[in-house]
Design a protein around this motif. Structure first.
Motif, mmCIF file in Angstrom:
data_model
loop_
_atom_site.group_PDB
_atom_site.id
_atom_site.type_symbol
_atom_site.label_atom_id
_atom_site.label_comp_id
_atom_site.label_asym_id
_atom_site.label_seq_id
_atom_site.Cartn_x
_atom_site.Cartn_y
_atom_site.Cartn_z
ATOM 1 N N THR A 169 0.887 -1.201 -0.061
ATOM 2 C CA THR A 169 0.081 0.154 -0.009
ATOM 3 C C THR A 169 0.775 1.080 -0.020
ATOM 4 O OG1 THR A 169 -0.203 -0.175 2.399
ATOM 5 C CG2 THR A 169 -2.073 -1.065 0.913
ATOM 6 N N SER A 170 1.966 1.342 0.794
ATOM 7 C CA SER A 170 2.803 2.395 0.956
ATOM 8 C C SER A 170 3.676 2.386 -0.708
ATOM 9 C CB SER A 170 3.972 2.191 1.614
ATOM 10 O OG SER A 170 3.421 1.758 2.823
ATOM 11 N N LEU A 171 3.817 1.464 -1.430
ATOM 12 C CA LEU A 171 4.363 1.815 -2.768
ATOM 13 C C LEU A 171 3.356 2.173 -3.561
ATOM 14 C CD1 LEU A 171 6.686 0.753 -4.441
ATOM 15 C CD2 LEU A 171 5.483 -1.127 -4.961
ATOM 16 N N ILE A 172 2.039 1.650 -3.562
ATOM 17 C CA ILE A 172 0.901 2.284 -4.487
ATOM 18 C C ILE A 172 0.561 3.828 -4.097
ATOM 19 C CG2 ILE A 172 -1.490 2.163 -5.018
ATOM 20 C CD1 ILE A 172 -1.250 -0.872 -4.570
ATOM 21 N N GLY A 173 0.666 4.036 -2.868
ATOM 22 C CA GLY A 173 0.520 5.482 -2.369
ATOM 23 C C GLY A 173 1.460 6.411 -3.069
ATOM 24 N N GLY A 174 2.958 5.893 -2.810
ATOM 25 C CA GLY A 174 3.985 6.743 -3.194
ATOM 26 C C GLY A 174 3.918 6.976 -4.809
ATOM 27 N N LEU A 175 3.778 5.747 -5.377
ATOM 28 C CA LEU A 175 3.699 5.838 -7.054
ATOM 29 C C LEU A 175 2.727 6.797 -7.490
ATOM 30 C CD1 LEU A 175 5.796 4.130 -8.368
ATOM 31 C CD2 LEU A 175 3.893 2.482 -8.883
ATOM 32 N N PHE A 176 1.339 6.620 -6.972
ATOM 33 C CA PHE A 176 0.395 7.367 -7.615
ATOM 34 C C PHE A 176 0.319 8.742 -6.937
ATOM 35 C CE2 PHE A 176 -1.357 4.412 -10.679
ATOM 36 C CZ PHE A 176 -1.060 3.388 -10.439
ATOM 37 N N GLY A 177 0.731 8.907 -5.785
ATOM 38 C CA GLY A 177 0.448 10.387 -5.143
ATOM 39 C C GLY A 177 1.577 11.199 -5.018
ATOM 40 N N VAL A 178 2.645 10.589 -4.827
ATOM 41 C CA VAL A 178 3.894 11.435 -4.435
ATOM 42 C C VAL A 178 4.818 11.622 -5.607
ATOM 43 C CG1 VAL A 178 5.993 11.546 -3.128
ATOM 44 C CG2 VAL A 178 3.812 10.660 -2.238
ATOM 45 N N LEU A 179 5.090 10.382 -6.729
ATOM 46 C CA LEU A 179 5.814 10.428 -7.565
ATOM 47 C C LEU A 179 5.358 11.467 -8.798
ATOM 48 C CD1 LEU A 179 8.466 8.985 -8.433
ATOM 49 C CD2 LEU A 179 7.223 7.469 -9.816
ATOM 50 N N PRO A 180 3.968 11.553 -9.027
ATOM 51 C CA PRO A 180 3.763 12.307 -9.976
ATOM 52 C C PRO A 180 3.907 13.837 -9.966
ATOM 53 C CG PRO A 180 1.996 10.825 -9.692
ATOM 54 C CD PRO A 180 3.193 10.577 -8.644
#
Lengths: 128, 198
Positions: free
Chosen positions: A85-96
């Motif tokens: 869940t942290s990976l998904i959150g980071g990939l879709f919320g923080v990285l963009p």
């Protein structure tokens, strides 16, 4: 059609399903009967409410209430920060945020440098 | 089995709750407090709503009963913290696949009252995603589509790299490049303009 292969959005047609021809064990029949019993109970409840002449209000569907609750209010209490869940959150919320910042910044800086050097080709005409 | 009387009882309790709360307490209570605080014992109780992931077999049995499913049919989502709780994981089948001739309680949704709803039900309604069997298998269809799109993209790309048009030249005007029409002096002799070569 013997080489029909299933896919996530294309299920096997019922006529090509081997389970339809071979499932005759007592366990299968018992489980089918249990499901039919549940279905008929629900049908009976629904028809009693539907055909009640004194009913004035809408018929509530508890399954619908549960679905709405599960999708709306039951997500956050059951959320747990794990690796996935942290990976998904980071990939879709923080990285963009960062990626888009860098992409737009470099593109605009290049265009600005070209304009200052006088080599920028205007793609559209302001006045004709 | 929720009776019909409980609905009117709920409304009466709600009105009574609003009145007493407004009169006795000084602070104006929020609607959510009133709704959750005073209601009849019937209606949707908390144990009828979805909860956390079932860990013990008793919890699983209670959850299966809650969702009107048999114990072997009830499979919760894996407990990976994504927020599903104890909601059952039903097979990913769209409503297109359900029998069109059976007398469903809700015919447009092809669903009966009280039947457990798929987590992505609003995606699988008959206006949206369709998982019913396809006439040709999916991989063949996908390969045909990608092959066609790829071929068209390749040809358009080649056309951009090696353009091939009819040869054109600038327009050639007669009478010495329209000397008089362009306002040339009629007394003066214009320089001859030749558009040909021999």
């Amino acid at each position: 059609m013997a080489d029909y292969k299933e896919a996530p959005l294309a299920t096997r047609p019922k006529t090509l399903d081997p389970a339809e021809y071979f499932n005759l064990s007592p366990e299968y029949r018992r489980s089918e009967e249990a499901r039919a019993a549940l279905r008929s109970q629900l049908k009976r409840q629904y028809l009693l409410q539907l055909n009640n002449p004194h009913r004035q209000e809408l018929i509530d569907d508890p399954a619908l209430t549960r679905w709405i609750h599960a999708r709306g209010k039951n997500v956050y209490p059951n959320f747990r920060p794990t690796a996935k869940t942290s990976l998904i959150g980071g990939l879709f919320g923080v990285l963009p945020l960062f990626v888009l910042y860098f992409v737009f910044k470099t593109d605009r800086d290049k265009r600005e440098a070209k304009i200052k050097a006088g080599t920028y080709e205007r793609p559209y005409k302001v006045s004709s | 089995m929720r009776g019909v009387e409980c609905q009117s009882g709920k409304m009466a309790a709600l009105r009574a709750g609003l009145l007493t709360r407004a009169l006795t307490k000084g602070k104006t209570p929020r609607i959510s407090e009133i709704v959750l605080g005073t209601r009849a014992a019937s209606g949707t109780t908390k144990d009828m709503l979805p909860g956390p992931y079932p860990k013990t077999p008793e919890e699983r049995a209670a959850a299966a009963k809650k969702y009107n499913m048999t114990l072997e049919d009830y499979k919760p989502f894996p407990d990976d913290g994504q927020g599903h709780g104890d909601y059952p994981m039903l097979p990913d089948r769209s409503q297109h696949e359900r029998d069109p001739w059976y007398q469903w309680d809700h015919p447009d949704l092809r669903r009966n009252w009280g039947e457990p709803i798929h987590y992505d039900f609003d995606m699988y309604i008959r206006n949206r995603v369709d998982t019913s069997p396809s006439p040709v298998d999916w991989r063949t269809m996908r390969n045909s589509l990608l092959g066609f799109l790829g071929f068209m993209a390749l040809m358009f790309g080649l056309g951009e790299m090696f353009p091939s048009y009819q040869p054109v030249a600038p327009k050639q005007y007669p009478y010495n490049n329209l000397y008089l029409e362009r306002g040339g002096d009629p007394e003066k002799q214009p320089e001859p303009v030749n558009h040909y070569e021999i």
